[in-house]
Design a protein around this motif. Structure first.
Motif: not given
Length: 130
Positions: A6-19
Motif C-alpha cells: 500500500e506504500y509502493a512508490g514511497a520515498r525512504i532515506l536510508l542513512a547507513e555507512d555499512n555496505e
C-alpha cells in the motif's frame, strides 16, 4: 509484507555507512516497491533530507562525520521537518538505547540485524498510505 504494498512508490532515506547493511535497501525495494536513497553518513543524510521529499528516514546511530542522533536533531531543527518520521535502525540494543533514540527526536527504534517483517511493520506504522 502485503500490507507494505500500500506504500509502493514511497520515498525512504536510508542513512547507513555499512555496505552489508545497505543491502536492506535493495530488499526493501524488491519486496515493497519503495524508492530508497542511500546516505553514507549523517551529514549527507541531513543534506539529502533538506533537499528531498522523503516519506520516512531510516537512521543508523553510528556513522562517520555526524552520528544518527546529531543528524536527527539537525533534521528536526529545520523548518517543516517536525513530522518527518525518523526510525533508528541500529545495533544499539541495550537497555535505554530506545529511549535515547526517542529523546533525540526519532519516532521509533528497530534493532540490527534487521528482521524484514519488523522493518516492514515499522514502515507501515509510520508512513502514510498512497
Amino acid at each position: 509484507m502485503a500490507a507494505v504494498k500500500e506504500y509502493a512508490g514511497a520515498r525512504i532515506l536510508l542513512a547507513e555507512d555499512n555496505e552489508d547493511n545497505q543491502l536492506v535497501a535493495s530488499r526493501v525495494r524488491k519486496n515493497a516497491g519503495l524508492q530508497v536513497d542511500l546516505a553514507a553518513n549523517g551529514r549527507q543524510a541531513v543534506d539529502m533530507a533538506a533537499n528531498g521529499r522523503y516519506d520516512l528516514v531510516l537512521m543508523d546511530i553510528q556513522m562517520p562525520e555526524m552520528d544518527g542522533m546529531e543528524a536527527t536533531r539537525a533534521i528536526r531543527s529545520m523548518p517543516g521537518f517536525a513530522d518527518l518520521p525518523i526510525v533508528a535502525m541500529t545495533a544499539h540494543a541495550m537497555s535505554g538505547d530506545r529511549e535515547l533514540s526517542l529523546k533525540a527526536g526519532m519516532n521509533d527504534h528497530i534493532n540490527k540485524p534487521i528482521n524484514l517483517q519488523e522493518l516492514f511493520s515499522t514502515l507501515a506504522r509510520w508512513m502514510k498510505k498512497r
